[in-house]
Motif scaffolding. Structure first.
Motif, mmCIF file in Angstrom:
data_model
loop_
_atom_site.group_PDB
_atom_site.id
_atom_site.type_symbol
_atom_site.label_atom_id
_atom_site.label_comp_id
_atom_site.label_asym_id
_atom_site.label_seq_id
_atom_site.Cartn_x
_atom_site.Cartn_y
_atom_site.Cartn_z
ATOM 1 N N UNK A 147 0.834 -1.206 0.000
ATOM 2 C CA UNK A 147 0.000 0.000 0.000
ATOM 3 C C UNK A 147 0.871 1.260 0.000
ATOM 4 N N UNK A 148 1.940 1.265 0.792
ATOM 5 C CA UNK A 148 2.858 2.410 0.797
ATOM 6 C C UNK A 148 3.563 2.568 -0.548
ATOM 7 N N UNK A 149 4.011 1.439 -1.111
ATOM 8 C CA UNK A 149 4.684 1.505 -2.403
ATOM 9 C C UNK A 149 3.746 2.038 -3.479
ATOM 10 N N UNK A 150 2.491 1.610 -3.453
ATOM 11 C CA UNK A 150 1.523 2.101 -4.430
ATOM 12 C C UNK A 150 1.314 3.604 -4.286
ATOM 13 N N UNK A 151 1.242 4.071 -3.044
ATOM 14 C CA UNK A 151 1.093 5.507 -2.817
ATOM 15 C C UNK A 151 2.289 6.293 -3.329
ATOM 16 N N UNK A 152 3.475 5.785 -3.041
ATOM 17 C CA UNK A 152 4.689 6.457 -3.519
ATOM 18 C C UNK A 152 4.785 6.438 -5.043
ATOM 19 N N UNK A 153 4.405 5.329 -5.646
ATOM 20 C CA UNK A 153 4.433 5.245 -7.106
ATOM 21 C C UNK A 153 3.452 6.234 -7.734
ATOM 22 N N UNK A 154 2.277 6.362 -7.127
ATOM 23 C CA UNK A 154 1.295 7.315 -7.651
ATOM 24 C C UNK A 154 1.809 8.747 -7.557
ATOM 25 N N UNK A 155 2.430 9.071 -6.436
ATOM 26 C CA UNK A 155 3.010 10.412 -6.275
ATOM 27 C C UNK A 155 4.131 10.615 -7.299
ATOM 28 N N UNK A 156 4.987 9.603 -7.476
ATOM 29 C CA UNK A 156 6.095 9.718 -8.426
ATOM 30 C C UNK A 156 5.582 9.906 -9.851
ATOM 31 N N UNK A 157 4.577 9.130 -10.240
ATOM 32 C CA UNK A 157 4.010 9.274 -11.589
ATOM 33 C C UNK A 157 3.440 10.668 -11.782
ATOM 34 N N UNK A 158 2.714 11.138 -10.783
ATOM 35 C CA UNK A 158 2.113 12.474 -10.871
ATOM 36 C C UNK A 158 3.185 13.544 -11.008
ATOM 37 N N UNK A 159 4.224 13.468 -10.177
ATOM 38 C CA UNK A 159 5.301 14.461 -10.243
ATOM 39 C C UNK A 159 6.057 14.404 -11.571
ATOM 40 N N UNK A 160 6.369 13.193 -12.022
ATOM 41 C CA UNK A 160 7.109 13.043 -13.277
ATOM 42 C C UNK A 160 6.328 13.664 -14.433
ATOM 43 N N UNK A 161 5.056 13.315 -14.534
ATOM 44 C CA UNK A 161 4.254 13.828 -15.648
ATOM 45 C C UNK A 161 3.985 15.325 -15.519
ATOM 46 N N UNK A 162 3.785 15.798 -14.284
ATOM 47 C CA UNK A 162 3.553 17.235 -14.078
ATOM 48 C C UNK A 162 4.792 18.052 -14.456
ATOM 49 N N UNK A 163 5.950 17.631 -13.937
ATOM 50 C CA UNK A 163 7.190 18.358 -14.232
ATOM 51 C C UNK A 163 7.490 18.299 -15.732
ATOM 52 N N UNK A 164 7.283 17.152 -16.339
ATOM 53 C CA UNK A 164 7.527 17.015 -17.774
ATOM 54 C C UNK A 164 6.595 17.936 -18.574
ATOM 55 N N UNK A 165 5.324 17.991 -18.202
ATOM 56 C CA UNK A 165 4.374 18.849 -18.911
ATOM 57 C C UNK A 165 4.714 20.327 -18.721
ATOM 58 N N UNK A 166 5.076 20.705 -17.495
ATOM 59 C CA UNK A 166 5.417 22.106 -17.232
ATOM 60 C C UNK A 166 6.704 22.506 -17.959
ATOM 61 N N UNK A 167 7.682 21.605 -17.975
ATOM 62 C CA UNK A 167 8.941 21.907 -18.669
ATOM 63 C C UNK A 167 8.696 22.044 -20.170
ATOM 64 N N UNK A 168 7.847 21.203 -20.712
ATOM 65 C CA UNK A 168 7.553 21.273 -22.133
ATOM 66 C C UNK A 168 6.761 22.542 -22.462
ATOM 67 N N UNK A 169 5.823 22.904 -21.607
ATOM 68 C CA UNK A 169 4.963 24.055 -21.869
ATOM 69 C C UNK A 169 5.704 25.379 -21.672
#
Length: 185
Positions: free
Chosen positions: A16-38
């Motif tokens: 459950x902790x790993x799933x939570x951390x993975x969800x946060x990591x995915x969100x951060x990776x995609x958010x930072x990537x989208x902001x950097x691209x934009x």
């Protein structure tokens, strides 16, 4: 049967902790990537591939927790109409089928993972072996097989299964109870 409960509960909490951390990591990776691209006009190399790999891991590990808490989508019209003794037999049959299917996919996933690791394949934009991507299959299927076995043993012996609420934060659960209409939770 009690000897199996502690390691499974520990695995449940860790998963459950790993799933939570993975969800946060995915969100951060995609958010930072989208902001950097934009804003900067650059893309983070490997971000989307890493997010995809984490999503696959989340799928297989999440499936384990869903089996443990009996929260997978199910068609239970037939089961509801059955008598409790017959329903218990149906659950045992489903668990046996689950054990056979997940054990089969565990073996196939293990062979595939070993083949990919031994071939030396790398991910296209992340400096990791492609085998780490495929390792989610035997890990998830092995955990699900153990969860089906535990559910089968619990059904036979009458022991309690973990519930979805065992993995939620107390504040979230209290807020959900408070927000729910009277008697509707």
């Amino acid at each position: 049967m009690r000897w199996l409960e502690f390691p499974l509960r520990l695995t449940d909490k860790l998963t459950a902790w790993m799933l939570g951390l993975m969800l946060v990591a995915i969100t951060l990776i995609l958010f930072v990537n989208a902001m950097a691209r934009y804003f900067a006009g650059i893309a983070i190399v490997g971000g989307e591939e890493l997010a995809r790999c984490l999503m696959v891991w989340m799928t297989f590990l999440g499936s384990y927790l869903l089996v443990r808490t009996q929260a997978h989508i199910a068609i239970d019209v037939l089961a509801i109409m059955l008598k409790p003794a017959t329903r218990k037999i149906l659950v045992m049959v489903i668990c046996c089928l689950g054990i056979l299917i997940t054990a089969y996919f565990f073996v196939l996933g293990y062979e595939l993972t070993v083949r990919i690791f031994s071939s030396g394949q790398r991910m296209s934009s992340v400096p990791l072996a492609r085998g780490w991507f495929y390792l989610s299959i035997p890990v998830g299927m092995g955990l699900m097989c153990v969860a089906f076995l535990q559910t089968l043993l619990a059904t036979i012996t009458g022991l309690a299964q973990p519930k979805v609420s065992d993995f939620s934060l107390p504040e979230v659960e209290a807020a959900a109870v408070k927000a729910a209409p009277e008697g509707k939770l």
